[in-house]
Design a protein around this motif. Structure first.
Motif, mmCIF file in Angstrom:
data_model
loop_
_atom_site.group_PDB
_atom_site.id
_atom_site.type_symbol
_atom_site.label_atom_id
_atom_site.label_comp_id
_atom_site.label_asym_id
_atom_site.label_seq_id
_atom_site.Cartn_x
_atom_site.Cartn_y
_atom_site.Cartn_z
ATOM 1 N N PRO A 171 35.745 40.218 35.985
ATOM 2 C CA PRO A 171 34.959 41.454 36.125
ATOM 3 C C PRO A 171 33.629 41.210 36.843
ATOM 4 N N GLU A 172 33.077 40.021 36.661
ATOM 5 C CA GLU A 172 31.877 39.604 37.385
ATOM 6 C C GLU A 172 32.281 38.526 38.385
ATOM 7 N N ALA A 173 31.756 38.626 39.578
ATOM 8 C CA ALA A 173 32.133 37.681 40.629
ATOM 9 C C ALA A 173 31.731 36.261 40.247
ATOM 10 N N PRO A 174 32.640 35.309 40.376
ATOM 11 C CA PRO A 174 32.260 33.906 40.147
ATOM 12 C C PRO A 174 31.241 33.480 41.197
ATOM 13 N N THR A 175 30.403 32.565 40.839
ATOM 14 C CA THR A 175 29.359 32.105 41.767
ATOM 15 C C THR A 175 29.564 30.664 42.196
ATOM 16 N N SER A 176 30.550 30.001 41.615
ATOM 17 C CA SER A 176 30.754 28.575 41.869
ATOM 18 C C SER A 176 32.233 28.269 42.057
ATOM 19 N N TRP A 177 32.489 27.177 42.782
ATOM 20 C CA TRP A 177 33.846 26.670 42.921
ATOM 21 C C TRP A 177 34.350 26.040 41.619
ATOM 22 N N ASP A 178 33.516 26.024 40.590
ATOM 23 C CA ASP A 178 33.962 25.399 39.337
ATOM 24 C C ASP A 178 35.190 26.082 38.758
ATOM 25 N N VAL A 179 35.436 27.346 39.132
ATOM 26 C CA VAL A 179 36.599 28.058 38.592
ATOM 27 C C VAL A 179 37.918 27.487 39.108
ATOM 28 N N VAL A 180 37.873 26.724 40.197
ATOM 29 C CA VAL A 180 39.101 26.076 40.690
ATOM 30 C C VAL A 180 39.058 24.565 40.492
ATOM 31 N N PHE A 181 37.955 24.071 39.952
ATOM 32 C CA PHE A 181 37.852 22.637 39.690
ATOM 33 C C PHE A 181 37.619 22.382 38.195
ATOM 34 N N ASP A 182 36.399 22.261 37.754
ATOM 35 C CA ASP A 182 36.142 21.896 36.364
ATOM 36 C C ASP A 182 36.656 22.925 35.364
ATOM 37 N N LYS A 183 36.720 24.190 35.748
ATOM 38 C CA LYS A 183 37.189 25.240 34.847
ATOM 39 C C LYS A 183 38.593 25.734 35.203
ATOM 40 N N ALA A 184 39.290 25.003 36.048
ATOM 41 C CA ALA A 184 40.611 25.433 36.492
ATOM 42 C C ALA A 184 41.591 25.573 35.339
ATOM 43 N N GLY A 185 41.372 24.824 34.265
ATOM 44 C CA GLY A 185 42.260 24.894 33.114
ATOM 45 C C GLY A 185 42.308 26.270 32.475
ATOM 46 N N ASP A 186 41.284 27.067 32.714
ATOM 47 C CA ASP A 186 41.263 28.428 32.171
ATOM 48 C C ASP A 186 42.250 29.341 32.892
ATOM 49 N N TYR A 187 42.730 28.881 34.063
ATOM 50 C CA TYR A 187 43.618 29.725 34.880
ATOM 51 C C TYR A 187 44.856 28.929 35.321
ATOM 52 N N THR A 188 45.316 28.045 34.449
ATOM 53 C CA THR A 188 46.433 27.163 34.781
ATOM 54 C C THR A 188 47.634 27.930 35.325
ATOM 55 N N GLY A 189 48.137 27.430 36.456
ATOM 56 C CA GLY A 189 49.300 28.035 37.084
ATOM 57 C C GLY A 189 48.983 29.198 37.997
ATOM 58 N N LYS A 190 47.740 29.661 37.980
ATOM 59 C CA LYS A 190 47.345 30.804 38.799
ATOM 60 C C LYS A 190 46.224 30.459 39.777
ATOM 61 N N VAL A 191 45.964 29.155 39.928
ATOM 62 C CA VAL A 191 44.997 28.681 40.921
ATOM 63 C C VAL A 191 45.748 28.373 42.214
ATOM 64 N N THR A 192 45.171 28.727 43.345
ATOM 65 C CA THR A 192 45.799 28.405 44.621
ATOM 66 C C THR A 192 44.818 27.632 45.494
ATOM 67 N N ALA A 193 45.355 26.784 46.366
ATOM 68 C CA ALA A 193 44.522 25.953 47.237
ATOM 69 C C ALA A 193 45.185 25.827 48.602
ATOM 70 N N TYR A 194 44.378 25.574 49.605
ATOM 71 C CA TYR A 194 44.868 25.455 50.976
ATOM 72 C C TYR A 194 45.664 24.164 51.133
ATOM 73 N N ASP A 195 46.808 24.255 51.773
ATOM 74 C CA ASP A 195 47.716 23.116 51.884
ATOM 75 C C ASP A 195 47.448 22.312 53.148
ATOM 76 N N SER A 196 46.514 21.384 53.060
ATOM 77 C CA SER A 196 46.180 20.518 54.188
ATOM 78 C C SER A 196 45.324 19.356 53.706
ATOM 79 N N PRO A 197 45.475 18.177 54.342
ATOM 80 C CA PRO A 197 44.600 17.058 53.981
ATOM 81 C C PRO A 197 43.117 17.401 54.121
ATOM 82 N N ILE A 198 42.780 18.334 55.029
ATOM 83 C CA ILE A 198 41.375 18.674 55.241
ATOM 84 C C ILE A 198 40.782 19.342 54.009
ATOM 85 N N TYR A 199 41.642 19.801 53.083
ATOM 86 C CA TYR A 199 41.156 20.413 51.838
ATOM 87 C C TYR A 199 40.416 19.401 50.969
#
Length: 392
Positions: A171-199
């Motif tokens: 409901p409130e916009a996230p301000t950090s990439w922590d939602v896909v890294f340190d807090k990714a466990g809160d959204y297990t299975g619903k996190v997406t990432a770019y498919d490339s070594p440059i990621y």
């Protein structure tokens, strides 16, 4: 709907290892060892044709859509008939340029230094490209498109790899990439990432802010310790990633169905989702982000150099650049181009402060692009190998 890239812009498993090895040997020290040939001193008569290697959507002549054609005006004005071949990955472009069959290539930052070091592209004389003067200064003479202040091409369009989120879940916009890294466990299975070594660089951007003791100054210049920290972070993230994406249609579908609720994206994908009423939005997180700035480059073996220069000038002209970058879905390269677009604000075109938060894709090489000389950095071949380990 705007046409967008239909394949990964980053490298795939089939990395041209020899190209990276050569890049490492040459470094980025400039001089006769970097790049092929010399910049033209003057132009001559047009040859009547030009062969262009480009990302899909960069060179449209009406054959895909009769309403989309910025090639025909160029041909009529210059007498240079355009032939174009499209590619799906930067690796493919690098390999095709080695054939010497193409006069011009649109190269992303994960390919440009490889092309320069291999001698496959030549420096450009910007005095012969009048429209170069209008290009944003923050895109000129950067580490991905120049060597020792010598430009090797003309900037085209640019954009950031943003954080997309489901507004119902957030409901409130996230301000950090922590939602896909340190807090990714809160959204297990619903996190997406770019498919490339440059990621891997995305992880490094996050670590720059959250583990400053690592001393990362540039996400594309990682020594062994820094690189391993980024790899370890991505291996931890892997358990929570539902899908790695490279096809934009798959990401649109995943966010539409709710299979993905947070992850990396492009502004143009959000534009499409918004037009379809999806509950998504995007943000540039406080840590900054990776992104791309593509460059038009001329082959060192160009058979039609005069028409090649004519194309570089034309595609940097306000109307042509506006049309091409809007169709592709990215910010244009000049304020003048924005006079022909009504969506520049959405892409933050010309916003130097916004652009300064973007770490544009740059080929990782052993000669650290952050200027360090007391260590060797991990090159792109190792990034590719690590990426396969990360994904498992």
């Amino acid at each position: 709907m705007m046409r967008m890239r239909t394949a990964a812009r980053g490298a795939t498993v089939g990395l041209a290892i020899a190209s990276v090895a050569l890049l490492t040997a040459c470094g980025t020290s400039g001089g006769s060892g970097s790049g092929g040939g010399e910049a033209a001193e003057e132009l001559g008569e047009m040859e009547g044709q030009v062969s262009i290697l480009a990302w899909p959507g960069y060179v449209e002549d009406g054959s895909n859509d009769p309403e989309v054609d910025w090639v025909t005006p160029f041909e009529e004005d210059t007498g240079c008939e355009v032939t174009v071949k499209t590619f799906g990955t930067s690796d493919e472009a690098v390999n095709l340029m080695k054939t010497g069959e193409y006069d011009v290539v649109s190269a992303s930052g994960d390919a440009t230094l490889r092309l320069i070091a291999a001698g496959d592209v030549a420096p450009v004389n910007t005095d012969l490209i009048p429209n170069y003067a209008n290009i944003y200064d923050f895109l000129k003479e950067k580490e991905w498109n120049s060597v020792d202040g010598v430009p090797y091409g003309v900037p085209h369009g640019y954009g950031a790899n943003l954080l997309m989120y489901n507004t119902t879940v957030f409901p409130e916009a996230p301000t950090s990439w922590d939602v896909v890294f340190d807090k990714a466990g809160d959204y297990t299975g619903k996190v997406t990432a770019y498919d490339s070594p440059i990621y891997i660089a995305d992880a490094a951007v996050y670590l720059m802010a959250h583990q400053p003791e690592l001393g990362i100054e540039n996400p594309y210049a990682l020594d062994e310790e820094q690189f391993q920290a980024a790899v370890d972070l991505l291996k931890e993230q892997r358990a929570h990633v539902g899908e790695y994406w490279s096809d934009y249609l798959k990401e649109i579908q995943a966010f539409t169905t709710g299979d993905s609720v947070v992850g990396t994206t492009w502004q143009v994908i959000q534009n499409v989702l918004a037009s379809e009423g999806a509950t998504t939005d995007v943000v540039l997180p406080e840590e900054g982000a990776t992104g791309w700035s593509d460059t038009w480059m001329i082959s060192s073996d160009a058979k039609n150099p005069n028409c090649a220069y004519a194309w570089l000038d034309y595609i940097a002209s306000p109307e042509a650049n506006a049309t091409a970058t809007a169709y592709f879905g990215e910010a244009p390269s000049s304020d003048e181009a924005c006079e022909y677009r009504d969506d520049c604000e959405a892409y933050h075109a010309g916003d130097a402060d916004y652009a300064s938060q973007i770490w544009y894709w740059t080929t990782p090489i052993e000669d650290c692009v952050d200027g360090r000389t007391d260590v060797q950095c991990v090159d792109y071949a190792a990034w590719t190998e690590a990426w396969q380990e990360i994904k498992g």
